[in-house]
Design an enzyme around this catalytic site. Structure first.
Site, PDB file in Angstrom:
ATOM      1  N   TYR A  61     -15.255 -15.077 -18.586  1.00 14.76           N
ATOM      2  CA  TYR A  61     -15.021 -16.056 -17.509  1.00 14.76           C
ATOM      3  C   TYR A  61     -13.542 -16.437 -17.477  1.00 14.76           C
ATOM      4  O   TYR A  61     -13.004 -17.008 -18.424  1.00 14.76           O
ATOM      5  CB  TYR A  61     -15.868 -17.329 -17.685  1.00 14.76           C
ATOM      6  CG  TYR A  61     -17.367 -17.113 -17.547  1.00 14.76           C
ATOM      7  CD1 TYR A  61     -17.890 -15.941 -16.986  1.00 14.76           C
ATOM      8  CD2 TYR A  61     -18.269 -18.070 -17.965  1.00 14.76           C
ATOM      9  CE1 TYR A  61     -19.249 -15.739 -16.863  1.00 14.76           C
ATOM     10  CE2 TYR A  61     -19.650 -17.883 -17.839  1.00 14.76           C
ATOM     11  CZ  TYR A  61     -20.118 -16.705 -17.292  1.00 14.76           C
ATOM     12  OH  TYR A  61     -21.475 -16.511 -17.176  1.00 14.76           O
TER      13      TYR A  61
HETATM   14  N1  NAP Z   1     -25.257 -14.145 -17.512  1.00 12.29           N
HETATM   15  C1  NAP Z   1     -24.747 -13.892 -16.329  1.00 12.29           C
HETATM   16  O1  NAP Z   1     -24.567 -12.722 -15.925  1.00 12.29           O
HETATM   17  C2  NAP Z   1     -24.378 -15.050 -15.435  1.00 12.29           C
HETATM   18  C3  NAP Z   1     -24.051 -14.811 -14.089  1.00 12.29           C
HETATM   19  C4  NAP Z   1     -23.724 -15.902 -13.293  1.00 12.29           C
HETATM   20  C5  NAP Z   1     -23.719 -17.199 -13.828  1.00 12.29           C
HETATM   21  N2  NAP Z   1     -23.988 -17.390 -15.164  1.00 12.29           N
HETATM   22  C6  NAP Z   1     -23.983 -18.754 -15.760  1.00 12.29           C
HETATM   23  O2  NAP Z   1     -24.716 -19.630 -14.904  1.00 12.29           O
HETATM   24  C7  NAP Z   1     -23.884 -20.725 -14.521  1.00 12.29           C
HETATM   25  C8  NAP Z   1     -24.287 -21.194 -13.149  1.00 12.29           C
HETATM   26  O3  NAP Z   1     -24.112 -20.137 -12.193  1.00 12.29           O
HETATM   27  P1  NAP Z   1     -23.638 -20.467 -10.737  1.00 12.29           P
HETATM   28  O4  NAP Z   1     -22.346 -21.200 -10.775  1.00 12.29           O
HETATM   29  O5  NAP Z   1     -23.724 -19.221  -9.949  1.00 12.29           O
HETATM   30  O6  NAP Z   1     -24.805 -21.515 -10.323  1.00 12.29           O
HETATM   31  P2  NAP Z   1     -25.352 -22.014  -8.942  1.00 12.29           P
HETATM   32  O7  NAP Z   1     -25.932 -23.362  -9.214  1.00 12.29           O
HETATM   33  O8  NAP Z   1     -26.252 -21.014  -8.310  1.00 12.29           O
HETATM   34  O9  NAP Z   1     -24.071 -22.153  -7.999  1.00 12.29           O
HETATM   35  C9  NAP Z   1     -23.083 -23.094  -8.283  1.00 12.29           C
HETATM   36  C10 NAP Z   1     -22.209 -23.314  -7.050  1.00 12.29           C
HETATM   37  O10 NAP Z   1     -22.996 -23.863  -5.983  1.00 12.29           O
HETATM   38  C11 NAP Z   1     -22.274 -24.915  -5.340  1.00 12.29           C
HETATM   39  N3  NAP Z   1     -23.015 -26.153  -5.679  1.00 12.29           N
HETATM   40  C12 NAP Z   1     -23.499 -26.516  -6.902  1.00 12.29           C
HETATM   41  N4  NAP Z   1     -24.181 -27.676  -6.817  1.00 12.29           N
HETATM   42  C13 NAP Z   1     -24.134 -28.068  -5.546  1.00 12.29           C
HETATM   43  C14 NAP Z   1     -24.666 -29.184  -4.861  1.00 12.29           C
HETATM   44  N5  NAP Z   1     -25.384 -30.103  -5.492  1.00 12.29           N
HETATM   45  N6  NAP Z   1     -24.423 -29.281  -3.531  1.00 12.29           N
HETATM   46  C15 NAP Z   1     -23.715 -28.348  -2.883  1.00 12.29           C
HETATM   47  N7  NAP Z   1     -23.188 -27.261  -3.472  1.00 12.29           N
HETATM   48  C16 NAP Z   1     -23.397 -27.107  -4.808  1.00 12.29           C
HETATM   49  C17 NAP Z   1     -20.872 -24.870  -5.936  1.00 12.29           C
HETATM   50  O11 NAP Z   1     -20.083 -23.932  -5.215  1.00 12.29           O
HETATM   51  P3  NAP Z   1     -19.363 -24.252  -3.822  1.00 12.29           P
HETATM   52  O12 NAP Z   1     -18.996 -25.699  -3.832  1.00 12.29           O
HETATM   53  O13 NAP Z   1     -18.217 -23.325  -3.812  1.00 12.29           O
HETATM   54  O14 NAP Z   1     -20.368 -23.909  -2.749  1.00 12.29           O
HETATM   55  C18 NAP Z   1     -21.123 -24.331  -7.319  1.00 12.29           C
HETATM   56  O15 NAP Z   1     -19.995 -23.748  -7.895  1.00 12.29           O
HETATM   57  C19 NAP Z   1     -22.450 -20.194 -14.660  1.00 12.29           C
HETATM   58  O16 NAP Z   1     -21.498 -21.218 -14.806  1.00 12.29           O
HETATM   59  C20 NAP Z   1     -22.577 -19.335 -15.890  1.00 12.29           C
HETATM   60  O17 NAP Z   1     -22.504 -20.149 -17.046  1.00 12.29           O
HETATM   61  C21 NAP Z   1     -24.341 -16.329 -15.952  1.00 12.29           C
END
Ligand code: NAP
Length: 355
Positions: A61
């Site tokens: 990351y």
């Molecule tokens: N193992 C793997 O391959 C893998 C892959 C991906 C992620 N991960 C892990 O999973 C974690 C979460 O993944 P993700 O960031 O993709 O999660 P997600 O919850 O699907 O998306 C997060 C994004 O959604 C938006 N958001 C979040 N909460 C919100 C709300 N309440 N209202 C409006 N918009 C909101 C924000 O982006 P915007 O404001 O830009 O819209 C935020 O950055 C990562 O940090 C990482 O630790 C692991």
């Protein structure tokens, strides 16, 4: 906040895990977020103050910057190391070199040292392989992981993005040799992405492992700000980066139903999407992402939201996909062993639902 055992271990983790993919913003990771130290401190403090004790990062990351910011933040905030469960990962490409990627013994040893330095820690609690490495024998990976556990620098190991057969093979190799087995698997799981219910969820339940769903909002697509008629303004991640991939037409149908349920509860659509994931069998801790403390708090509050049975059924129904083979055949054949079929010479056993 509720705390669940991390797989078949004695460690309790909060059912919300703080994801750190929004920290840093180096290179192509900028699309995920660019939070710098002060913003990271605010996010971490808010999470911990609200009962989160589990944090997920990865070497890859922002090419190490996420780990560095997290480690510094823990120091600056004076957080007690032993009260937090820190997870990181290895496998992703960290540079141009031929061996700056992968799951060989060499990479596992080197990358762990580098992660510990950036995190300013002497051990990580959960060391996860970030995916499958098609050229390293699983025996080598599992032996490398065993060695870092024995060295005292890793407490538990987990995997991410593996097929169920790969997890079983890896854990079989470990068991045969008396080595440490994976206790958890980290996978994409959202109401718009239920593929893992076919193989991984039954495997995890059978093996008493934990599921750590990632991208439970499908990268923000399911937060309520994307609808058929409306797209957010600004730098919202999904505007420029289609990850994880989503069947948008199906997702809009799901969002329509979530909007009605959200109105009934007086909460955000995001909270409905997250509460649905939390209600699913096998889920140990859901990894959330946030770009600011408002998003973070909205998401954390999903733990206090109880969806009714009727609402869960509505959500299951609108998000259901056709079962692939052999799952539909397994379901069909199981009906005469699970009491859902009464024998009749004129009526074959059949699946109770086609979904
Ligand atoms: N193992 C793997 O391959 C893998 C892959 C991906 C992620 N991960 C892990 O999973 C974690 C979460 O993944 P993700 O960031 O993709 O999660 P997600 O919850 O699907 O998306 C997060 C994004 O959604 C938006 N958001 C979040 N909460 C919100 C709300 N309440 N209202 C409006 N918009 C909101 C924000 O982006 P915007 O404001 O830009 O819209 C935020 O950055 C990562 O940090 C990482 O630790 C692991």
């Amino acid at each position: 906040m509720k705390y669940n055992p991390l797989g078949n271990t004695g460690v309790l983790v909060s059912e919300i895990c703080l994801g750190t993919m929004t920290f840093g913003g180096n290179g192509y990771w900028k699309a995920m977020g660019e939070l710098q130290q002060n913003a990271v401190n605010d996010i971490l403090k808010t999470a911990v103050d609200n009962g989160v004790n589990f944090i997920d990062t990865a070497n890859v990351y922002s090419f190490g910057e996420s780990e560095r910011l997290l480690g510094q933040s823990m120091k600056s905030l004076g957080l007690t190391r032993s009260e937090l469960i820190i997870a990181t990962k290895v496998r992703g490409r960290m540079g141009e070199g031929k061996n700056q990627v992968g799951l060989g013994r060499l990479q596992i040893m080197q990358q762990l040292e580098d992660s510990l330095k950036r995190l300013q820690m002497d051990h990580v609690d959960l060391y996860q392989i970030h995916g499958f490495d098609p050229i390293t024998p699983l025996e080598e990976t599992m032996r490398g992981l065993e060695d870092v556990v024995r060295s005292g620098k890793v407490r538990y190991i987990g995997c991410s993005n593996l097929a169920a057969w790969q997890v079983m093979k890896a854990n079989g190799i470990a068991e045969k040799n008396g080595w440490t087995k994976f206790v958890s698997t980290q996978n994409y799981y959202s109401i718009a992405g239920r593929d893992l219910e076919n193989e991984l969820v039954p495997m995890v339940q059978d093996q008493q492992m934990g599921i750590l769903p990632w991208s439970p909002l499908a990268g923000g697509f399911l937060s309520g700000k994307y609808t058929r008629n409306n797209q957010p303004e600004g730098d919202s991640r999904r505007l420029n980066f289609d990850f994880p991939p989503v069947n948008q037409e199906r997702a809009y149908d799901i969002i329509d139903v979530m909007e009605t349920i959200a109105e009934a509860h007086g909460v955000s659509v995001a909270r409905i999407a997250l509460a649905w994931v939390l209600a699913k069998p096998g889920v140990t801790s859901m990894i959330i992402g946030a770009k600011n403390t408002d998003q973070l708090m909205d998401n954390i509050k999903a733990v206090d939201l109880s969806l009714t049975m009727e609402q869960l059924e509505q959500l299951d129904e609108v998000s259901a996909t056709t079962k692939p083979y052999p799952q539909w055949m397994i379901q069909r054949q199981s009906s005469d062993r699970l009491g859902t079929y009464n024998f009749s010479p004129n009526q074959p056993a059949a699946a109770t639902t086609s979904k």
